[in-house]
Design a protein around this motif. Structure first.
Motif, PDB file in Angstrom:
ATOM      1  N   GLU A 251      20.728   9.091  -0.130  1.00  0.00           N
ATOM      2  CA  GLU A 251      20.418  10.158  -0.523  1.00  0.00           C
ATOM      3  C   GLU A 251      18.895  10.301  -0.965  1.00  0.00           C
ATOM      4  O   GLU A 251      18.773  11.610  -0.645  1.00  0.00           O
ATOM      5  CB  GLU A 251      21.934  10.873  -1.681  1.00  0.00           C
ATOM      6  CG  GLU A 251      22.934  10.558  -0.858  1.00  0.00           C
ATOM      7  CD  GLU A 251      23.394  12.118  -1.033  1.00  0.00           C
ATOM      8  OE1 GLU A 251      22.940  13.254  -0.323  1.00  0.00           O
ATOM      9  OE2 GLU A 251      24.304  11.758  -0.163  1.00  0.00           O
TER      10      GLU A 251
ATOM     11  N   SER B 272      27.613  14.077  -4.191  1.00  0.00           N
ATOM     12  CA  SER B 272      28.624  13.278  -3.015  1.00  0.00           C
ATOM     13  C   SER B 272      29.827  11.997  -4.103  1.00  0.00           C
ATOM     14  O   SER B 272      31.102  12.182  -2.646  1.00  0.00           O
ATOM     15  CB  SER B 272      27.392  12.587  -2.211  1.00  0.00           C
ATOM     16  OG  SER B 272      27.234  11.154  -2.833  1.00  0.00           O
TER      17      SER B 272
ATOM     18  N   GLY C  90      21.669  14.143  -5.834  1.00  0.00           N
ATOM     19  CA  GLY C  90      22.210  14.211  -4.462  1.00  0.00           C
ATOM     20  C   GLY C  90      23.511  13.365  -4.472  1.00  0.00           C
ATOM     21  O   GLY C  90      24.323  13.212  -4.215  1.00  0.00           O
ATOM     22  N   ALA C  91      23.279  11.798  -4.630  1.00  0.00           N
ATOM     23  CA  ALA C  91      23.921  10.722  -5.011  1.00  0.00           C
ATOM     24  C   ALA C  91      25.555  11.055  -6.243  1.00  0.00           C
ATOM     25  O   ALA C  91      26.828  11.337  -5.960  1.00  0.00           O
ATOM     26  CB  ALA C  91      23.960   8.902  -5.323  1.00  0.00           C
TER      27      ALA C  91
ATOM     28  N   ARG D 107      17.991  14.266   8.973  1.00  0.00           N
ATOM     29  CA  ARG D 107      18.437  12.837   8.724  1.00  0.00           C
ATOM     30  C   ARG D 107      18.918  11.375   9.200  1.00  0.00           C
ATOM     31  O   ARG D 107      18.189  10.833   8.384  1.00  0.00           O
ATOM     32  CB  ARG D 107      19.881  13.671   7.708  1.00  0.00           C
ATOM     33  CG  ARG D 107      20.529  13.176   9.405  1.00  0.00           C
ATOM     34  CD  ARG D 107      22.251  13.375   8.142  1.00  0.00           C
ATOM     35  NE  ARG D 107      23.229  13.525   9.776  1.00  0.00           N
ATOM     36  CZ  ARG D 107      24.274  11.783   9.337  1.00  0.00           C
ATOM     37  NH1 ARG D 107      23.589  11.318   8.265  1.00  0.00           N
ATOM     38  NH2 ARG D 107      25.094  12.432  10.250  1.00  0.00           N
TER      39      ARG D 107
END
Length: 310
Positions: free
Chosen positions: A14, A23, A19-20, A201
């Motif tokens: 991430e 998720s 962000g991690a 990405r």
């Protein structure tokens, strides 16, 4: 797999704690605490932190490489156990560029389906970076594509070359470029199109410009006037405009049935030839089914790719 290592992978992929955390459905403080504990256990810093997020240190890159392999092996083991439990016949899971699917892979898949009618088949068609992303994630066993010259060092995938190929430039009938042999500069004056453009990405798989050689960047990574994840959409766009499609020249017979013609180039003005081959993870090559599939692809591709690419 160990929870902390799963969290480490999520942060690395991430590029940020927040962000991690999102998720993984955990809080940021919990994630930060676990990562610091992991770093203390190993006695090294795994991440460099900045206002833009986190990046792996050289120790972090080493851990990421090995833990990624652990994750793939773990996921593959779970999948194999589930297949045994349900008594499902092993199938195919392959990635490919559109050209190789059309030229020889489709025939292999259809023959496999006749021999193993109950086996599932999954084929990913897309650019080499998308296929590499899926290979590293364990979603496919191997893929066929151009060699990627500027992969980051952490990517450990074997490239088994099948041959050398050259791209051509395809345009609609009666296009001005068809009136005479052309130079690359003349072709570049027209708008261009690209099928299966790489996603943002996927760029993490490539070296940064200061580490890589800009001159070696592969043409599919360059921006285009029109892009689509559908080759048919690109062919329709080129057929209706003055745009130019750059694609494998071996597809000339197929594209001619769709009303496209390949531009004749002056000597020395053709795009450089590039290696095409099979990408596979080292640990998957010992799998009997994978090794047999590689041998079959090599046999079918040999007469097609045995051309003088210059």
């Amino acid at each position: 797999m160990d929870k902390v290592l799963v969290q480490f992978l999520a942060v690395a992929e991430e590029g940020s704690i927040s962000g991690a955390a999102t998720s993984l459905l955990v809080t940021q403080p919990t994630l930060t605490f676990n990562l610091k504990k992991l770093e203390q256990t190993l006695g090294v810093a795994l991440f460099e932190r900045s206002s833009r997020g986190v990046t792996l240190t050289r120790y972090g890159e080493t851990l990421y490489e090995h833990v990624s392999i652990m994750r793939r092996l773990y996921d593959n083991a779970l999948d194999s156990i589930e297949r045994q439990r349900l008594q499902i016949e092993d199938g195919l899971s392959i990635g490919s560029g559109y050209s190789w699917w059309t030229l020889f892979l489709k025939e292999i898949v259809l023959e496999h389906g006749k021999r193993h009618p109950n086996a599932p088949v999954n084929v990913t068609l897309g650019n080499t970076l998308r296929c590499m992303d899926q290979l590293l994630a364990g979603d496919i066993s191997l893929f066929i594509g151009h060699r990627i010259d500027d992969l980051v060092q952490g990517v450990r995938a074997d490239f088994l070359m099948l041959g050398m190929i050259r791209d051509g430039f395809f345009v609609r009938e009666a296009h001005p470029l068809l009136e005479a042999a052309r130079t690359l500069q003349e072709v570049s004056k027209y708008p261009s199109t690209l099928a299966f453009p790489p996603e943002a990405r996927q760029q993490r798989l490539l070296l940064e410009p200061e580490h890589g050689d800009r001159g070696r960047r592969q043409p599919e990574y360059v921006g285009r006037a029109f892009t689509s994840n559908s080759l048919d959409a690109c062919l329709q766009y080129v057929s209706a405009t003055d745009a130019v499609l750059r694609h494998t020249n071996l597809m000339a017979p197929t594209f001619s049935t769709k009303g496209l013609r390949m531009v004749s180039m002056l000597p020395g003005e053709q795009p450089q030839s590039r290696p095409v081959g099979i990408y596979v993870l080292p640990e998957r090559r010992i799998d009997k089914r994978v090794s047999e599939l590689i041998a079959l692809i090599q046999a079918r591709a040999a007469p097609i790719l045995d051309i003088d690419a210059g």
